[in-house]
Design a protein around this motif. Structure first.
Motif, PDB file in Angstrom:
ATOM      1  N   TYR A 133      58.780  38.102 -14.578  1.00 32.01           N
ATOM      2  CA  TYR A 133      57.319  38.179 -14.599  1.00 32.01           C
ATOM      3  C   TYR A 133      56.701  38.026 -13.219  1.00 32.01           C
ATOM      4  O   TYR A 133      55.521  38.287 -13.037  1.00 32.01           O
ATOM      5  N   GLU A 136      45.665  26.450 -12.450  1.00 27.38           N
ATOM      6  CA  GLU A 136      45.821  27.223 -13.681  1.00 27.38           C
ATOM      7  C   GLU A 136      46.126  28.686 -13.391  1.00 27.38           C
ATOM      8  O   GLU A 136      46.576  29.407 -14.255  1.00 27.38           O
ATOM      9  N   ALA A 137      45.912  29.136 -12.137  1.00 24.84           N
ATOM     10  CA  ALA A 137      46.255  30.520 -11.810  1.00 24.84           C
ATOM     11  C   ALA A 137      47.751  30.686 -11.613  1.00 24.84           C
ATOM     12  O   ALA A 137      48.264  31.798 -11.672  1.00 24.84           O
ATOM     13  N   ALA A 185      46.495  37.587 -12.559  1.00 24.25           N
ATOM     14  CA  ALA A 185      47.878  37.979 -12.819  1.00 24.25           C
ATOM     15  C   ALA A 185      47.954  39.466 -13.172  1.00 24.25           C
ATOM     16  O   ALA A 185      48.832  40.189 -12.706  1.00 24.25           O
ATOM     17  N   THR A 197      46.489  39.664 -36.131  1.00 30.39           N
ATOM     18  CA  THR A 197      46.122  38.529 -35.287  1.00 30.39           C
ATOM     19  C   THR A 197      46.479  37.216 -35.967  1.00 30.39           C
ATOM     20  O   THR A 197      46.344  36.163 -35.388  1.00 30.39           O
ATOM     21  N   SER A 200      40.185  33.746 -15.426  1.00 30.57           N
ATOM     22  CA  SER A 200      40.479  34.326 -14.121  1.00 30.57           C
ATOM     23  C   SER A 200      41.960  34.288 -13.803  1.00 30.57           C
ATOM     24  O   SER A 200      42.454  35.147 -13.086  1.00 30.57           O
ATOM     25  N   ALA A 201      42.670  33.314 -14.355  1.00 26.58           N
ATOM     26  CA  ALA A 201      44.103  33.240 -14.085  1.00 26.58           C
ATOM     27  C   ALA A 201      44.785  34.479 -14.643  1.00 26.58           C
ATOM     28  O   ALA A 201      45.601  35.119 -13.984  1.00 26.58           O
ATOM     29  N   ILE A 244      55.570  35.573 -11.944  1.00 26.98           N
ATOM     30  CA  ILE A 244      54.482  34.591 -11.917  1.00 26.98           C
ATOM     31  C   ILE A 244      54.869  33.422 -12.814  1.00 26.98           C
ATOM     32  O   ILE A 244      55.526  33.605 -13.842  1.00 26.98           O
ATOM     33  N   GLN A 300      51.248  27.139 -18.273  1.00 25.50           N
ATOM     34  CA  GLN A 300      51.679  27.361 -19.649  1.00 25.50           C
ATOM     35  C   GLN A 300      53.195  27.351 -19.799  1.00 25.50           C
ATOM     36  O   GLN A 300      53.704  27.149 -20.887  1.00 25.50           O
ATOM     37  N   ARG A 307      37.310  30.347 -35.740  1.00 19.27           N
ATOM     38  CA  ARG A 307      37.715  29.699 -34.497  1.00 19.27           C
ATOM     39  C   ARG A 307      36.563  29.053 -33.771  1.00 19.27           C
ATOM     40  O   ARG A 307      36.765  28.264 -32.858  1.00 19.27           O
ATOM     41  N   LYS A 367      47.338  36.156 -25.957  1.00 17.43           N
ATOM     42  CA  LYS A 367      47.453  34.732 -26.298  1.00 17.43           C
ATOM     43  C   LYS A 367      46.949  33.842 -25.166  1.00 17.43           C
ATOM     44  O   LYS A 367      47.344  32.695 -25.040  1.00 17.43           O
ATOM     45  N   GLY A 368      46.113  34.384 -24.328  1.00 21.20           N
ATOM     46  CA  GLY A 368      45.553  33.599 -23.234  1.00 21.20           C
ATOM     47  C   GLY A 368      46.547  33.275 -22.138  1.00 21.20           C
ATOM     48  O   GLY A 368      46.285  32.421 -21.303  1.00 21.20           O
ATOM     49  N   SER A 369      47.681  33.963 -22.111  1.00 19.50           N
ATOM     50  CA  SER A 369      48.692  33.593 -21.130  1.00 19.50           C
ATOM     51  C   SER A 369      48.972  34.735 -20.169  1.00 19.50           C
ATOM     52  O   SER A 369      48.915  35.918 -20.530  1.00 19.50           O
ATOM     53  N   ALA A 370      49.268  34.370 -18.921  1.00 16.99           N
ATOM     54  CA  ALA A 370      49.511  35.373 -17.890  1.00 16.99           C
ATOM     55  C   ALA A 370      50.768  36.182 -18.208  1.00 16.99           C
ATOM     56  O   ALA A 370      50.793  37.399 -18.036  1.00 16.99           O
ATOM     57  N   ALA A 371      51.808  35.503 -18.691  1.00 14.92           N
ATOM     58  CA  ALA A 371      53.062  36.199 -18.970  1.00 14.92           C
ATOM     59  C   ALA A 371      52.895  37.176 -20.136  1.00 14.92           C
ATOM     60  O   ALA A 371      53.358  38.317 -20.076  1.00 14.92           O
ATOM     61  N   ASP A 372      52.219  36.743 -21.191  1.00 12.69           N
ATOM     62  CA  ASP A 372      52.006  37.628 -22.330  1.00 12.69           C
ATOM     63  C   ASP A 372      51.133  38.817 -21.943  1.00 12.69           C
ATOM     64  O   ASP A 372      51.289  39.902 -22.493  1.00 12.69           O
ATOM     65  N   GLN A 402      51.245  40.369 -19.154  1.00 10.65           N
ATOM     66  CA  GLN A 402      52.133  41.359 -18.529  1.00 10.65           C
ATOM     67  C   GLN A 402      52.947  42.090 -19.563  1.00 10.65           C
ATOM     68  O   GLN A 402      53.190  43.295 -19.466  1.00 10.65           O
ATOM     69  N   GLN A 403      53.367  41.338 -20.589  1.00 17.56           N
ATOM     70  CA  GLN A 403      54.112  41.959 -21.685  1.00 17.56           C
ATOM     71  C   GLN A 403      53.252  43.041 -22.334  1.00 17.56           C
ATOM     72  O   GLN A 403      53.708  44.155 -22.584  1.00 17.56           O
ATOM     73  N   GLN A 404      51.987  42.703 -22.575  1.00 15.10           N
ATOM     74  CA  GLN A 404      51.092  43.654 -23.225  1.00 15.10           C
ATOM     75  C   GLN A 404      50.756  44.813 -22.293  1.00 15.10           C
ATOM     76  O   GLN A 404      50.552  45.930 -22.742  1.00 15.10           O
ATOM     77  N   SER A 412      44.643  35.590 -30.696  1.00 16.62           N
ATOM     78  CA  SER A 412      45.103  34.474 -31.517  1.00 16.62           C
ATOM     79  C   SER A 412      45.122  33.247 -30.621  1.00 16.62           C
ATOM     80  O   SER A 412      45.083  33.369 -29.407  1.00 16.62           O
ATOM     81  N   GLY A 413      45.170  32.073 -31.256  1.00 13.82           N
ATOM     82  CA  GLY A 413      45.198  30.845 -30.464  1.00 13.82           C
ATOM     83  C   GLY A 413      43.802  30.314 -30.167  1.00 13.82           C
ATOM     84  O   GLY A 413      42.805  30.777 -30.709  1.00 13.82           O
ATOM     85  N   MET A 429      50.459  33.946 -35.987  1.00 15.72           N
ATOM     86  CA  MET A 429      50.802  32.536 -35.817  1.00 15.72           C
ATOM     87  C   MET A 429      50.798  31.811 -37.165  1.00 15.72           C
ATOM     88  O   MET A 429      51.590  30.903 -37.385  1.00 15.72           O
TER      89      MET A 429
END
Lengths: 316, 423, 407
Positions: C233, C139-140, B118, C283, B113-114, C235, C239, A115, B86-91, B93-95, B44-45, C286
């Motif tokens: 969520y 982005e937040a 979150a 990992t 920071s986002a 939020i 994304q 990556r 996965k770099g996401s705020a929603a994921d 929370q899932q984790q 990942s990602g 994907m």
């Protein structure tokens, strides 16, 4: 300001011509097979990565030839064993197949090369400033990029209009059945065109990799822009692709170079807003800030007012 | 009839199926189980490179300092579980819910920071709504000042210096250089990029009013193909120093474009090292790229740090120690456990407040109780290949520290108004 | 009557599910599924039923969601006073408005033009969401709290399980509504316009208006899904409206099967499970997802549902049992082959010297380990190839209508 203008033009030209190398292959594929190849920029990325790996052993110049050929062969194989199979299920399925392929190639690149950004460099022989203008260097490598792109355009133009194979290809675009009846192997022509188109994308990757950095996101950055170009230029039009590429390259470059923005417009109009106005974000927008999304704006506008694109003859 | 039979037959196997999918069916923690830490970062990602190496470093630090020496709390091992957000705020929370379902009480995260803000909000809410299942958030890298400022939380601890502290150090270094008169600021168009720009301008104005800010540019994040047009503007502005908060692909591309254009000025950055960036900048960036950070880089003088880095390199030859403060994080966490004799997040959090430890580089780190912000010396290092003991990306190039600010000088008053829960 | 029973069973299943899956994680996966189902179904209204390929469907999901979060914030600040149960409707209405505006110029044409406009609009909105901070929060993102406002029969929605019942109820209503929409004249005309716009025009319908109706309805339900996301969520970030989310919903609908109403539901369930279960184990998930997607497009053009539906004929002929044995005979070497490939991929990727896969320990740099895996892969591949003729034979037999035999 004058030097900014000159360099903005040069930069725009480099980017535009690079985009054209991608767009030319894409539009060739589209006009022949009716397939909008979503994975086109992924082949561009593969070109850069192949060239990086080859150049570790042989240096840049053999990679310049080998990598695009490899990518082209891979593209031809994809056409032969993937696309041709999906062709039966219609255009949407083909589009979705290439969409999935783009996704897959990005993941595969991360799997094989990791990556992190790859240290893929331009050859030492071109590693000098061609000229220095107002304190800024213009690298010789960029001149080389311009040269290659123009050479490709001339070669493509020559092949398509002056040679027998070009005439067959042109005929196959409009009348595939007639060409087939004349005894030409149309599926073979399709495969070859797909291979050449993806090979061109690979070549673009080889020469762009050292400048735009070789990393797994490089296809994503360029992917949709190439689409935008092909659509704006008119689907299936090589000249349209060239004009649209240069248009977008220069447009972005000038937008970044300018320092204009909404504040200037508002000053000019004599309107003023408090800083905490809810629409403050909009009033503070500047052109450089929105430069990379201008192509999409242009795309939507062109499609609304001229769905066939600037040079296009057919609509979809 | 046949259908009924086969349905019954299938039903009998459901429990077994559930055991295989144990994660999905939920589980419970037992007393002598290992102490588990959820590492919620991208695996990942696009941003996976940093998350992946962070996980390896955290688990390695846990093994090296604790598990191989008999564990903590009378023999319990520390186990790090990588959960891919996965770099996401929603994921994320899932984790977080996955971690809570598995009875994990500590969450380590830091990329972005986002995501961190979150997670901090989600954990604050979760702990309020479920006082019997509390979770602690240990932030090792997210630098938005707001996390220990206006949005501070009792459950959140930050081990990295926040961006204003780092910018203070960076501007001090610039101010100390009399050759710099014009500074150009360029950043990604989002909160961090803007915060870097605003802080740079206000701090430079205070420290060296004669320095002119000749540009404050924002570009869309991850969208720019070619930075040359921006560099043209930088050149024509006559800047003699550049400040950028860029990271990842945007950092590499910007650095390369500046160097390719032949512009020979110092470039002050936050993230221009490791994960392929050092190798890509290579010779061309030598003595130009500077980085502000809190992890003392070369020349390494401390034996603990040296042995630790060598052991890590022996196990993962292609990776680098990019986040030594992960070890500090474990130090504070385990010390709090030993002090309180418990793993309860509330007790641990209380014990960690105003804790002082000596980190693996031999410096004292203080976790301020008011806002849960760690303070330690900060450094400016330069990208070079001279005097480099531990290089980055196996490229021969690495960071050499050339300017340092003691911890006491990095302390700024807290703006946190913490909502402290009851036991 | 049969259809009625299906809906009843569907309702019972969604009510009973949390009784079996009680952990916080499984409840949150169920919530995620409910949201994904509504979103994927709304996408299928466009692509499956209306023939409009969209690369920017996340726009309506995200815009609806952002509006819903702002409504949550409004409730928190005391600006509005209504129950959180109605939040998804706020999202839906905003999604509808957005779709009405964008649809007014994008639905002139179907096909490539529509696809490209959706791509352009998607990129535009995603990029501007980072610039227009006051609405999108940069982005937040924007976050709210669902526990304010009046309680709903004593529910304050602090716990995920309460959110599940809310999401499940909305999912049921939305699914039913979308199903009923396919039965209305507008829904039928959407199919007609998809298949042959000229003919639809000849019988007096404006193809453009029919497309616009489908588009707007689809935006409405996508907005509902976005609203559910906001409640679950608390939020929303950039994304949620970018190209990745748009690509995901395309994947769900396509892998599930576009031609069937139930297809996107299956796709949403399968992909949500893969997303949370598979990503926990590797990992590289994907990569596997990409491979699966490409293979689905190549070999199962009608998706997973299409594959299941292929068995309707043998089922009606009462010959489904003819297939059981060949399926088992093929699937065992098939699974072994796939697993050995996965093992090799994982081993190549592993950075540790010892590599454990399905309980077996390998030495990732050892020739023996590689040799064993390659041998297993080759052996199972040969067995797989050998078993295929029997499967084809059985398939032909199972689909053959023999005149002599009773059904």
């Amino acid at each position: 300001m004058f030097e900014v203008l000159i360099f903005a033009t040069l930069n725009g030209l480099v980017t535009g011509l690079l985009l054209f190398m991608l767009a030319s292959g894409l539009t060739l594929i589209f006009s022949m097979m009716g397939v909008l190849n979503f994975a086109h920029a992924s082949f561009y990325m593969l070109g850069a990565y192949f060239a990086y790996s080859i150049s570790l052993y042989t240096g840049f110049w053999p990679a310049l030839i080998l990598a695009p050929v490899l990518v082209g062969v891979l593209g031809a194989l994809v056409e032969r064993y993937g696309l041709r199979r999906v062709h039966k299920s219609g255009h949407v399925a083909e589009l979705i197949f290439t969409f999935g392929l783009a996704f897959l190639i990005e993941e595969a690149v991360q799997f094989f090369w990791g990556r992190a950004t790859k240290d893929y460099r331009s050859p030492d022989i071109l590693d000098f400033p061609l000229f220095t203008l107002f304190g800024q260097n213009f690298p010789a490598y960029k001149a080389f990029m311009i040269f290659i792109s123009i050479a490709i355009f001339i070669a493509l133009y020559f092949v398509l209009t002056r040679t027998r194979i070009g005439i067959i290809i042109q005929a196959a675009i409009t009348h595939p059945h007639t060409v087939g009846n004349l005894g030409h192997n149309v599926p073979l022509i399709f495969m070859a065109v797909f291979g050449v188109g993806t090979g061109l994308a690979g070549l673009a990757g080889v020469i762009a990799g050292p400048v735009l950095t070789t990393f797994p996101g490089m296809a994503m950055v360029l992917g949709s822009i190439v689409f935008v170009i092909v659509v704006i230029g008119g689907l299936g039009s090589l000249a349209g692709a060239l004009v649209a590429s240069l248009l977008i390259g220069l447009l972005q470059s000038y937008a970044i170079a300018s320092d204009l923005g909404m504040p200037d417009l508002l000053n000019w109009l004599g309107v003023s807003f408090e800083r905490d106005h809810p629409l403050n974000d909009i009033w503070r927008l500047t052109l450089p800030q929105i430069a990379p999304i201008l192509p999409y704006l242009l795309l939507v506008l062109v499609l609304i007012f001229r769905p066939s694109g600037l040079f296009g003859k057919r609509e979809s | 009839m046949n259908i009924l039979k086969s349905t019954v037959w299938l039903l009998r196997y459901i429990p077994q199926f559930c055991v295989t999918l144990a994660v999905f069916c939920g589980g419970q923690a037992f007393a002598q189980d290992p102490i588990r830490i959820a590492f919620i970062d991208p695996q990942s990602g696009t941003f996976a490179a940093t998350g992946e190496s962070g996980y390896l470093q955290l688990q390695f630090a846990a093994d090296y300092f604790y598990n191989d020496k008999g564990g903590v709390l009378g023999g319990r091992k520390i186990e790090v579980i990588a959960l891919d957000n996965k770099g996401s705020a929603a994921d994320s929370q899932q984790q977080l819910r996955r971690a809570i379902s598995e009875g994990i009480q500590y969450v380590v995260s830091g990329n972005g920071s986002a995501v961190a803000s979150a997670l901090s909000t989600a954990i604050e809410r979760h702990n309020r709504r479920n006082p019997d299942q509390r979770v602690l958030f240990l932030n090792y890298a997210a630098v938005d000042p707001i996390l220990t400022g206006a949005d501070c939380s009792f459950w959140h601890f930050r081990f990295d210096a926040h961006s204003d502290m780092k910018m203070d150090v960076m501007t001090s270094h610039i101010a100390s250089n009399p050759d710099i008169h014009k500074v150009y600021v360029i950043g990604q168009d989002y909160s961090f990029g803007k915060a870097v720009g605003d802080a740079a301008i206000s701090m430079l104005a205070a420290k060296r009013p004669d320095i002119e800010i000749v540009g404050n540019e924002l570009h869309p994040i991850g969208q720019v193909k070619d930075f040359t047009p921006y560099v043209t503007k930088i050149v024509s502005s006559g800047a003699d120093a550049i400040i950028t908060g860029n990271w990842g692909g945007d950092m590499v591309a910007l650095g390369r474009s500046i160097i390719d254009a032949g512009l020979d000025v110092p470039i002050y950055t936050f993230y221009a090292a490791y994960d392929g960036i050092t190798a890509t900048l290579g010779e061309a960036g030598k003595n130009k790229i500077r980085l502000v950070h809190n992890d003392y880089a070369n020349p390494v003088t401390n034996d603990v740090r040296r042995a630790y880095t060598e052991a890590f390199k022996a196990k993962f030859p292609h990776k680098d120690i990019t986040q030594p403060r992960l070890a500090t994080l474990l130090q504070m966490l385990t010390l709090a456990m030993e002090e309180t004799g418990s793993t309860d997040p509330f007790a641990i959090a209380t014990a960690m407040e105003d804790m002082r430890v000596t980190n693996i580089t031999g410096e004292e780190v203080w976790m301020r109780g008011e806002d849960h912000q760690a303070f330690q010396p900060l450094y400016i290092s330069v990208h070079t290949d001279e005097n480099v003991v531990f290089d980055a990306d196996n490229s021969g190039f690495g960071l050499v520290t050339e300017f340092s600010v003691p911890a006491a000088d990095t302390i700024s008053p807290s703006s946190c108004n913490m909502n402290r829960p009851q036991q | 009557m049969f259809k009625f029973a299906v809906w009843i069973i569907f309702a019972i299943v969604i009510v009973l599910l949390p009784q079996f899956f009680t952990s916080l994680l499984s409840v949150s996966i169920l919530n995620q599924m409910a949201i994904a189902i509504v979103f994927a179904l709304s996408y299928n209204m466009l692509l499956g039923q209306g023939g409009m390929l969209s690369f920017g469907h996340a726009v309506y999901f995200g815009l609806g969601g952002f509006m819903a979060v702002h409504a949550l914030l409004g409730i928190e600040d005391g600006d509005y006073f209504f129950s959180v149960t109605l939040i998804p409707l706020v999202g839906g209405l905003f999604g509808l408005l957005a779709a009405l505006f964008i649809g007014s110029f994008s639905t002139h044409k179907a096909g490539t033009v529509f696809a490209m406009i959706s791509l352009g609009v998607g990129e535009l909105i995603a990029a501007s969401s980072l610039i227009l901070v006051s609405f999108f929060g940069g982005e937040a993102g924007v976050s709210g709290d669902r526990t304010y406002g009046p309680t709903f029969f004593g529910y304050d929605f602090a716990q995920d399980i309460q959110v599940y019942y809310l999401a499940a109820a909305w999912m049921f209503i939305a699914t039913l509504a979308m199903y009923l929409f396919t039965q209305t004249p507008a829904g039928r005309m959407a199919n007609a316009v998809r298949d042959n716009p000229e003919r639809a025009e000849f019988i007096g319908y404006s193809a453009r208006r029919v497309r616009l109706i489908s588009f707007v309805m689809s935006g409405f339900f996508a907005g509902i899904a976005g609203g559910l996301f906001a409640v679950n969520y608390e939020i929303l970030t950039e994304q949620n409206l970018n190209a990745v989310t748009s690509g995901n919903v395309l994947l769900m609908a396509y892998i599930g099967g576009l031609g069937f109403f139930i297809g996107p539901i299956i796709g949403a369930v399968v992909l949500t499970l893969m997303n949370s279960v598979l990503s926990h184990y590797t990992t590289l998930w994907m990569l596997y997802l990409g491979i699966m997607f490409v293979l689905t497009v190549m070999f199962l053009p009608n998706g997973l549902t299409g594959f299941l539906m292929m068995h309707r004929t043998p089922w009606h002929l009462g010959k489904i049992r003819l297939l059981i044995k060949p399926y088992i005979v093929t699937s065992i070497p098939g699974a072994v082959f796939a697993l050995s490939l996965v093992a090799m991929v994982e081993m190549a990727h592993s950075s540790e010297a010892e590599f454990v896969f399905l309980g077996a320990s390998f030495n990732s740099s050892g020739i023996v380990s590689w040799g064993v895996l390659i041998a297993i892969a080759l052996g199972s591949f040969i067995a797989l190839r050998r078993s295929l003729p029997a499967l084809r034979e059985a398939w032909a037999q199972a689909n053959a209508i023999d005149s002599g035999e009773q059904k």
